[in-house]
Scaffold this active site. Structure first.
Site, PDB file in Angstrom:
ATOM      1  N   SER A   1     100.750  39.529  39.297  1.00  0.00           N
ATOM      2  CA  SER A   1     100.528  40.919  38.900  1.00  0.00           C
ATOM      3  C   SER A   1     101.866  41.601  38.634  1.00  0.00           C
ATOM      4  O   SER A   1     102.876  40.930  38.399  1.00  0.00           O
ATOM      5  CB  SER A   1      99.735  41.647  39.991  1.00  0.00           C
ATOM      6  OG  SER A   1      99.246  42.882  39.516  1.00  0.00           O
ATOM      7  N   ASN A   2     101.906  42.895  38.670  1.00  0.00           N
ATOM      8  CA  ASN A   2     103.135  43.662  38.412  1.00  0.00           C
ATOM      9  C   ASN A   2     103.034  44.989  39.160  1.00  0.00           C
ATOM     10  O   ASN A   2     101.972  45.332  39.674  1.00  0.00           O
ATOM     11  CB  ASN A   2     103.314  43.863  36.901  1.00  0.00           C
ATOM     12  CG  ASN A   2     102.156  44.641  36.308  1.00  0.00           C
ATOM     13  OD1 ASN A   2     101.966  45.816  36.586  1.00  0.00           O
ATOM     14  ND2 ASN A   2     101.342  43.964  35.504  1.00  0.00           N
ATOM     15  N   PRO A   3     104.137  45.768  39.240  1.00  0.00           N
ATOM     16  CA  PRO A   3     104.127  46.959  40.117  1.00  0.00           C
ATOM     17  C   PRO A   3     103.480  48.215  39.530  1.00  0.00           C
ATOM     18  O   PRO A   3     103.640  49.302  40.102  1.00  0.00           O
ATOM     19  CB  PRO A   3     105.624  47.237  40.371  1.00  0.00           C
ATOM     20  CG  PRO A   3     106.394  46.273  39.567  1.00  0.00           C
ATOM     21  CD  PRO A   3     105.475  45.526  38.678  1.00  0.00           C
TER      22      PRO A   3
END
Ligand code: CTP
Length: 220
Positions: free
Chosen positions: A27-29
């Site tokens: 995923s990513n932030p």
């Protein structure tokens, strides 16, 4: 009645999660703050809002129809179902560009010294909708660490958007996770405008007002 009082707006927001096994994902932030702020301001403007969001810790604004999704593929299917009936489509989501080729049904144990993950590209939702658009006003986002202008302009053309809104990532106090951001709007007619640093809510106000003005000034 003004041309913009009853627009239907489709917004994508948040990250996607691409599961490797039942307990791990890529995923990513992204926190979804920009997309949710745009949803709030669009509703304030009297528009109806379909909000397709990856997993976030935010409450959807009152009146928005929330479509929770997890993976890039599920986000694509939801957008695909809603795109043809929208007037404005704003894609703020940080969609994972790659997903594991295989999902392992059981938790993978750490009994090997190293492990290789095989990834396949996800579908580019914005590009697919850009190619399909009729009267829709399509806005993409571009988070860039380098060559902001060149990369954003390339996305504007390649994804057939009306606007691409670019922001520089990696700068303290703005962007991913922060309440603030600074943006440059690159438009199909070659013009651009820069706003911020300021709050994501203030930027959402600027963006929705600018889209509204564009609709008002377009001959019907
Ligand atoms: N986007 C999308 N589907 C994808 C990837 C991106 O719809 N599979 C959309 C994002 O929601 C955003 C825009 O495309 O509106 C640009 O996303 P970004 O991650 O900045 O760029 P990419 O096209 O993924 O290119 P790169 O990662 O190489 O910069």
């Amino acid at each position: 009645m003004s041309k913009t009082s009853s627009l239907r707006c489709l917004i994508t927001a948040g990250p996607t999660q691409e599961y490797i096994d039942p307990v791990r994902f890529i995923s990513n932030p992204s926190t979804g703050k920009m997309g949710f702020a745009l949803a709030q301001i669009a509703l304030d403007q009297g528009w109806s809002v379909d909000l397709v969001s990856g997993p976030v810790n935010l409450q959807e604004p009152d009146g928005a129809i929330l479509y929770p999704v997890v993976s890039a593929e599920s986000m694509y299917h939801q957008v695909d179902a809603l795109f043809d009936v929208c007037d404005v489509c704003i894609m703020t989501a940080a969609v994972s560009d790659f997903t594991p080729i295989e999902f392992t049904q059981h938790k993978v144990k750490k009994d090997t010294a190293s492990r290789t993950l095989h990834l396949a590209k996800t579908i580019d939702i914005l590009k697919t909708m850009g190619e399909r658009k009729q009267a829709q006003f399509v806005v993409g986002f571009a988070a860039e660490t380098d060559d902001l202008e060149a990369n954003a302009k390339a996305k504007l053309t390649n994804k057939n958007c009306d606007w691409v809104i670019a922001n520089q990532i990696g700068e303290e106090g703005i962007g991913f996770g922060s309440d603030n951001n600074a943006i440059t709007i690159f438009k199909k007619d070659g013009s651009s405008e820069t706003h911020g640093p300021t709050s994501k809510l203030a930027l959402a106000q600027t963006i929705i007002q600018a889209i509204s003005d564009t609709f008002e000034n377009t001959p019907s």
